[in-house]
Design an enzyme around this catalytic site. Sequence first.
Site, PDB file in Angstrom:
ATOM      1  N   GLY A 186       2.348   2.568  -2.654  1.00 60.02           N
ATOM      2  CA  GLY A 186       2.372   3.206  -3.976  1.00 60.02           C
ATOM      3  C   GLY A 186       3.526   2.786  -4.861  1.00 60.02           C
ATOM      4  N   SER A 233       3.746   0.453  -7.160  1.00 59.76           N
ATOM      5  CA  SER A 233       3.442   0.252  -8.578  1.00 59.76           C
ATOM      6  C   SER A 233       3.133   1.577  -9.263  1.00 59.76           C
ATOM      7  CB  SER A 233       2.336  -0.781  -8.774  1.00 59.76           C
ATOM      8  OG  SER A 233       1.149  -0.270  -8.273  1.00 59.76           O
ATOM      9  N   GLY A 239       0.788  -1.241   0.000  1.00 56.16           N
ATOM     10  CA  GLY A 239       0.000   0.000   0.000  1.00 56.16           C
ATOM     11  C   GLY A 239       0.813   1.280   0.000  1.00 56.16           C
ATOM     12  N   ASP A 261      -3.248   7.512  -6.784  1.00 53.38           N
ATOM     13  CA  ASP A 261      -1.854   7.229  -6.420  1.00 53.38           C
ATOM     14  C   ASP A 261      -0.884   7.806  -7.455  1.00 53.38           C
ATOM     15  OD1 ASP A 261      -3.018   5.803  -4.426  1.00 53.38           O
ATOM     16  OD2 ASP A 261      -1.826   3.991  -4.720  1.00 53.38           O
TER      17      ASP A 261
HETATM   18  O1  PMV Z   1      -4.383  -0.475  -2.079  1.00 53.80           O
HETATM   19  P1  PMV Z   1      -3.975   0.602  -1.155  1.00 53.80           P
HETATM   20  O2  PMV Z   1      -3.482   0.073   0.121  1.00 53.80           O
HETATM   21  O3  PMV Z   1      -3.075   1.616  -1.766  1.00 53.80           O
HETATM   22  O4  PMV Z   1      -5.279   1.469  -0.753  1.00 53.80           O
HETATM   23  C1  PMV Z   1      -6.551   1.256  -1.212  1.00 53.80           C
HETATM   24  C2  PMV Z   1      -7.456   2.370  -0.800  1.00 53.80           C
HETATM   25  C3  PMV Z   1      -8.928   1.986  -0.718  1.00 53.80           C
HETATM   26  O5  PMV Z   1      -9.618   3.138  -0.294  1.00 53.80           O
HETATM   27  C4  PMV Z   1      -9.140   0.897   0.291  1.00 53.80           C
HETATM   28  C5  PMV Z   1      -9.462   1.510  -2.057  1.00 53.80           C
HETATM   29  C6  PMV Z   1      -9.603   2.568  -3.107  1.00 53.80           C
HETATM   30  O6  PMV Z   1      -9.724   2.192  -4.292  1.00 53.80           O
HETATM   31  O7  PMV Z   1      -9.643   3.767  -2.795  1.00 53.80           O
END
Ligand code: PMV
Length: 315
Positions: free
Chosen positions: A105, A107, A103, A149
């Site tokens: 970022g 990628s 989580g 992201d």
């Molecule tokens: O996959 P991550 O850990 O970067 O975060 C996903 C964020 C969520 O709000 C859970 C899903 C989304 O698509 O916003």
Amino acid sequence: MESNASAPGKVILFGEHFVVYGVKAILCAINKRVIVRAEKIKEKKIYIKSNIGDLILEPNKPISEIDSPLKPFYYLANKLLQTQNQTTGIKIIVESDIPIGVGLGSSSACCVAGAAAISGLFVKTSKEEILKLAISAEKTIFQNTSGADCTVCTFGGIMEYDKKNGFTKIKSEPDFHLVIANSNVKHSTETVVAKVKQFKEENEIRFSSLCNDESKLVEDVLKLLSDNNIKELGQKIIQNQEYLETIGVSNKKLRDMIQVGQKSSFGAKITGAGGGGCIFALTDESNLEYSIKQFKDKNYECFSVKIDFKGLDTF
Ligand code: PMV
């Protein structure tokens, strides 16, 4: 000729999961980076070398036939070779200090730095164009990406995002450190998002009230960020974590880590989907070293980051 670029990773500071249902989220870029070096080669090959393995293929393969986490780089190289009518090849070297699949970022940073380095071999491209290219590359692995992201990795700093209004960069430059602790449990965002959907369907009224609470919290946070009020921000982090506990995205390991964070910092919470991945603890100079020591004493993998205000860099 070589073309190089780097892009930062990110954390979600507030609003994960609720953002899926229209609430505003706050993200920030962090000073951990991916560096991508691209080079034209005479041989008609796309050659990708990284610390998670290598991928060497001829150009023009259908993207659906490629089963590799390095697929976005292949997609980008192939696309540029095609649009620039090139019959030669590209060599790409990827170096990263962003942990993968938790989580932060990784990628998105790869897609942004990859798009910039590879397109830089042929044309000068604006950050906006690179972002578009990066999002199309990210879609080869996450079809439903919101693009949030990649946006924060491109422009750096802090950003608010909601589904209706998209992205707005936040001008505040608060001075805090985040201690990120990694559970080393890889999470599937899709699975955790589906679990929250089920919670929502079974608890419509409760969920709607949590969305209102989260919206209010995010508005308070925006004010606290501009005032650099770190102690109060910590309280909001603790509050946000309670909402995440309620919707069921936490677990014993994350709770144990959060407890260490909350005892040693101003506040700690999950960042991202939960289920695994990372948590962060908010600190300043007064408690940074102490907080890191508390995590390390309990054998949790952790490191500290600051906000990255630079975003994409080409060199
Ligand atoms: O996959 P991550 O850990 O970067 O975060 C996903 C964020 C969520 O709000 C859970 C899903 C989304 O698509 O916003």
